[in-house]
Design an enzyme around this catalytic site. Sequence first.
Site, PDB file in Angstrom:
ATOM      1  N   ASN A 159       0.820  -1.210   0.000  1.00 55.31           N
ATOM      2  CA  ASN A 159       0.000   0.000   0.000  1.00 55.31           C
ATOM      3  C   ASN A 159       0.855   1.262   0.000  1.00 55.31           C
ATOM      4  O   ASN A 159       1.924   1.296   0.603  1.00 55.31           O
ATOM      5  CB  ASN A 159      -0.927   0.016   1.219  1.00 55.31           C
ATOM      6  N   SER A 183      -4.865  -9.512  -3.256  1.00 54.70           N
ATOM      7  CA  SER A 183      -5.360 -10.496  -4.218  1.00 54.70           C
ATOM      8  C   SER A 183      -4.232 -11.407  -4.689  1.00 54.70           C
ATOM      9  O   SER A 183      -4.493 -12.449  -5.286  1.00 54.70           O
ATOM     10  CB  SER A 183      -6.009  -9.784  -5.407  1.00 54.70           C
ATOM     11  N   GLU A 193     -12.152 -13.212   0.869  1.00 55.81           N
ATOM     12  CA  GLU A 193     -12.440 -14.325  -0.050  1.00 55.81           C
ATOM     13  C   GLU A 193     -11.141 -15.043  -0.397  1.00 55.81           C
ATOM     14  O   GLU A 193     -10.058 -14.537  -0.103  1.00 55.81           O
ATOM     15  CB  GLU A 193     -13.108 -13.805  -1.334  1.00 55.81           C
ATOM     16  N   HIS A 209       5.735  -0.598  -2.832  1.00 57.24           N
ATOM     17  CA  HIS A 209       5.262   0.157  -3.996  1.00 57.24           C
ATOM     18  C   HIS A 209       5.311   1.666  -3.770  1.00 57.24           C
ATOM     19  O   HIS A 209       4.615   2.417  -4.443  1.00 57.24           O
ATOM     20  CB  HIS A 209       3.839  -0.295  -4.377  1.00 57.24           C
ATOM     21  N   CYS A 241      13.966  22.659 -12.266  1.00 58.63           N
ATOM     22  CA  CYS A 241      14.800  22.335 -13.439  1.00 58.63           C
ATOM     23  C   CYS A 241      13.951  22.164 -14.692  1.00 58.63           C
ATOM     24  O   CYS A 241      14.482  21.910 -15.768  1.00 58.63           O
ATOM     25  CB  CYS A 241      15.608  21.067 -13.174  1.00 58.63           C
TER      26      CYS A 241
HETATM   27  C1  BJW Z   1     -10.106  -7.600   2.209  1.00 54.98           C
HETATM   28  C2  BJW Z   1     -10.973  -6.688   2.761  1.00 54.98           C
HETATM   29  C3  BJW Z   1     -11.039  -6.683   4.147  1.00 54.98           C
HETATM   30  C4  BJW Z   1     -11.106  -6.411   0.688  1.00 54.98           C
HETATM   31  N1  BJW Z   1     -10.293  -7.514   4.846  1.00 54.98           N
HETATM   32  N2  BJW Z   1      -9.379  -8.429   2.927  1.00 54.98           N
HETATM   33  C5  BJW Z   1       2.869 -11.630 -16.217  1.00 54.98           C
HETATM   34  C6  BJW Z   1       3.119 -12.518 -15.193  1.00 54.98           C
HETATM   35  C7  BJW Z   1       3.746 -12.110 -14.016  1.00 54.98           C
HETATM   36  C8  BJW Z   1       4.134 -10.792 -13.853  1.00 54.98           C
HETATM   37  C9  BJW Z   1       3.896  -9.905 -14.876  1.00 54.98           C
HETATM   38  C10 BJW Z   1       3.271 -10.317 -16.039  1.00 54.98           C
HETATM   39  N3  BJW Z   1       3.134  -9.240 -16.843  1.00 54.98           N
HETATM   40  C11 BJW Z   1       3.656  -8.163 -16.204  1.00 54.98           C
HETATM   41  C12 BJW Z   1       4.132  -8.556 -15.005  1.00 54.98           C
HETATM   42  C13 BJW Z   1       4.782  -7.706 -13.995  1.00 54.98           C
HETATM   43  C14 BJW Z   1       3.793  -6.849 -13.256  1.00 54.98           C
HETATM   44  C15 BJW Z   1       2.637  -7.704 -12.746  1.00 54.98           C
HETATM   45  O1  BJW Z   1       2.716  -8.330 -11.719  1.00 54.98           O
HETATM   46  N4  BJW Z   1       1.535  -7.741 -13.466  1.00 54.98           N
HETATM   47  C16 BJW Z   1       0.419  -8.604 -13.107  1.00 54.98           C
HETATM   48  C17 BJW Z   1      -0.820  -7.751 -12.833  1.00 54.98           C
HETATM   49  C18 BJW Z   1       0.228  -9.606 -14.191  1.00 54.98           C
HETATM   50  N5  BJW Z   1       4.535  -6.282 -12.162  1.00 54.98           N
HETATM   51  C19 BJW Z   1       5.249  -5.180 -12.302  1.00 54.98           C
HETATM   52  O2  BJW Z   1       5.286  -4.551 -13.335  1.00 54.98           O
HETATM   53  C20 BJW Z   1       6.077  -4.782 -11.102  1.00 54.98           C
HETATM   54  N6  BJW Z   1       7.405  -4.547 -11.503  1.00 54.98           N
HETATM   55  C21 BJW Z   1       8.160  -5.523 -12.020  1.00 54.98           C
HETATM   56  O3  BJW Z   1       7.757  -6.654 -12.167  1.00 54.98           O
HETATM   57  O4  BJW Z   1       9.422  -5.112 -12.362  1.00 54.98           O
HETATM   58  C22 BJW Z   1      10.189  -5.977 -13.172  1.00 54.98           C
HETATM   59  C23 BJW Z   1       9.923  -5.609 -14.603  1.00 54.98           C
HETATM   60  C24 BJW Z   1      10.565  -4.528 -15.128  1.00 54.98           C
HETATM   61  C25 BJW Z   1      10.342  -4.191 -16.460  1.00 54.98           C
HETATM   62  C26 BJW Z   1       9.399  -4.909 -17.211  1.00 54.98           C
HETATM   63  C27 BJW Z   1       8.719  -5.966 -16.633  1.00 54.98           C
HETATM   64  C28 BJW Z   1       8.976  -6.318 -15.310  1.00 54.98           C
HETATM   65  C29 BJW Z   1       5.557  -3.487 -10.506  1.00 54.98           C
HETATM   66  C30 BJW Z   1       4.194  -3.624  -9.939  1.00 54.98           C
HETATM   67  C31 BJW Z   1       3.701  -2.287  -9.447  1.00 54.98           C
HETATM   68  C32 BJW Z   1       2.266  -2.340  -8.952  1.00 54.98           C
HETATM   69  N7  BJW Z   1       1.806  -1.029  -8.760  1.00 54.98           N
HETATM   70  C33 BJW Z   1       0.471  -0.813  -8.216  1.00 54.98           C
HETATM   71  C34 BJW Z   1       0.161   0.701  -8.257  1.00 54.98           C
HETATM   72  C35 BJW Z   1       0.967   1.405  -7.149  1.00 54.98           C
HETATM   73  C36 BJW Z   1       0.742   2.877  -7.143  1.00 54.98           C
HETATM   74  C37 BJW Z   1      -0.675   3.256  -6.810  1.00 54.98           C
HETATM   75  O5  BJW Z   1      -1.210   2.847  -5.775  1.00 54.98           O
HETATM   76  O6  BJW Z   1      -1.239   3.986  -7.606  1.00 54.98           O
HETATM   77  O7  BJW Z   1       0.397  -1.322  -6.869  1.00 54.98           O
HETATM   78  S1  BJW Z   1      -0.756  -1.791  -9.060  1.00 54.98           S
HETATM   79  C38 BJW Z   1      -1.745  -2.109  -7.624  1.00 54.98           C
HETATM   80  O8  BJW Z   1      -1.778  -3.540  -7.371  1.00 54.98           O
HETATM   81  C39 BJW Z   1      -0.982  -1.470  -6.448  1.00 54.98           C
HETATM   82  C40 BJW Z   1      -1.120  -2.538  -5.397  1.00 54.98           C
HETATM   83  O9  BJW Z   1      -0.106  -2.393  -4.422  1.00 54.98           O
HETATM   84  C41 BJW Z   1      -1.011  -3.818  -6.199  1.00 54.98           C
HETATM   85  C42 BJW Z   1      -1.563  -5.025  -5.491  1.00 54.98           C
HETATM   86  O10 BJW Z   1      -2.928  -4.916  -5.263  1.00 54.98           O
HETATM   87  P1  BJW Z   1      -3.562  -5.465  -3.901  1.00 54.98           P
HETATM   88  O11 BJW Z   1      -3.023  -4.725  -2.765  1.00 54.98           O
HETATM   89  O12 BJW Z   1      -3.448  -6.933  -3.849  1.00 54.98           O
HETATM   90  O13 BJW Z   1      -5.080  -4.990  -4.049  1.00 54.98           O
HETATM   91  P2  BJW Z   1      -6.316  -5.729  -4.788  1.00 54.98           P
HETATM   92  O14 BJW Z   1      -7.362  -4.719  -4.997  1.00 54.98           O
HETATM   93  O15 BJW Z   1      -5.875  -6.490  -5.968  1.00 54.98           O
HETATM   94  O16 BJW Z   1      -6.813  -6.811  -3.724  1.00 54.98           O
HETATM   95  C43 BJW Z   1      -7.441  -6.430  -2.519  1.00 54.98           C
HETATM   96  C44 BJW Z   1      -7.729  -7.688  -1.728  1.00 54.98           C
HETATM   97  O17 BJW Z   1      -8.265  -7.328  -0.461  1.00 54.98           O
HETATM   98  C45 BJW Z   1      -8.753  -8.615  -2.399  1.00 54.98           C
HETATM   99  O18 BJW Z   1      -8.263  -9.935  -2.392  1.00 54.98           O
HETATM  100  C46 BJW Z   1      -9.991  -8.500  -1.486  1.00 54.98           C
HETATM  101  O19 BJW Z   1     -10.739  -9.712  -1.411  1.00 54.98           O
HETATM  102  C47 BJW Z   1      -9.356  -8.169  -0.161  1.00 54.98           C
HETATM  103  N8  BJW Z   1     -10.183  -7.430   0.774  1.00 54.98           N
HETATM  104  N9  BJW Z   1     -11.584  -5.972   1.692  1.00 54.98           N
HETATM  105  C48 BJW Z   1      -9.474  -8.386   4.166  1.00 54.98           C
HETATM  106  N10 BJW Z   1     -11.880  -5.818   4.775  1.00 54.98           N
HETATM  107 ZN    ZN Z   2      14.210  18.601 -11.315  1.00 51.68          ZN
END
Ligand code: BJW
Ligand code: ZN
Length: 247
Positions: A100, A187, A213, A117, A148
Amino acid sequence: MFSQKLIQKLKSAKSVSVLTGAGISAESGVPTFRGQEGLWKKFKPEELATFEAFIRNPELVWEWYNYRRKLILEVQPNPGHYALVELENLFSNFTLITQNVDNLHRRAGSRNVVELHGNIERNYCIKCGKRYDDVDFAIELKSPRCDCGGLIRPDVVWFGELLPLDAWEKAEEAASSCDVFFSIGTSGVVYPAASLPQIAKRNGAYTVEINIERTDLSWFMDEVIIGKSGEVLPELVEKLKEAFEEK
Ligand code: BJW
Ligand code: ZN
């Protein structure tokens, strides 16, 4: 709700690591990314959460972040965040790894926080790297520029970008060396963060998921607890305190 095994594992644990995702902040009123109420039902990630999108339309991306900054500043940490502060107090070796960017763990009082992140309250110039970390600086501006002339971006990790190396190294170390690993409110679809529970498992940790879930990670978890983190975690802390007193 909690198995005897989990309580025993925690009682004997020397090191505990936790990975959190957007779900832990959901009960504070911060929307998650995916799912029914997810942010990305309304916004397309590829239009907002990539560097290319930012260069194409910095105003739009900045507007999206300002919308979220304002929302985050208006909300408070919830019982789930506070329970993790208490959990940290129970173990000498405790690492809280979060995906987060909302800063709510720190605001709740967690100390050993690893931000994978980035953090929405920080910003930097893409040309010279100068930092702009005052939240108030960002909030009313439409795509600000540095002295800049460079564009200023939020200090968060977008798709295709590398995670901050020091944070990743700490997270990997904490996952591979802990006795119990929790995956809470994520997730588990975004890598490399989603590989941490598997790293923990491979290195012998007892792995526990807390989510409303089942997720892509559930199948290999030792224990899956279905429920809201803001309800499950305070109960777990209470159970654990009782168990520690029995010692
Ligand atoms: C509850 C609840 C309650 C609800 N109690 N639970 C193919 C295969 C594998 C990897 C890749 C691929 N293609 C591309 C990639 C790489 C890519 C990736 O993983 N993509 C996948 C989506 C396929 N990853 C990247 O690009 C990362 N970098 C990287 O790999 O570098 C190497 C590289 C370099 C050059 C080229 C390629 C690779 C970087 C990832 C950056 C993610 N950024 C974000 C945005 C951050 C900024 C912002 O906030 O604006 O991060 S995306 C977004 O998703 C954010 C989150 O941190 C992240 C994860 O989401 P999270 O936290 O899991 O949230 P949700 O909504 O998905 O889930 C919420 C959960 O809570 C659910 O399960 C609910 O059920 C639950 N819930 N209420 C308990 N009360
Ligand atoms: Zn600058």
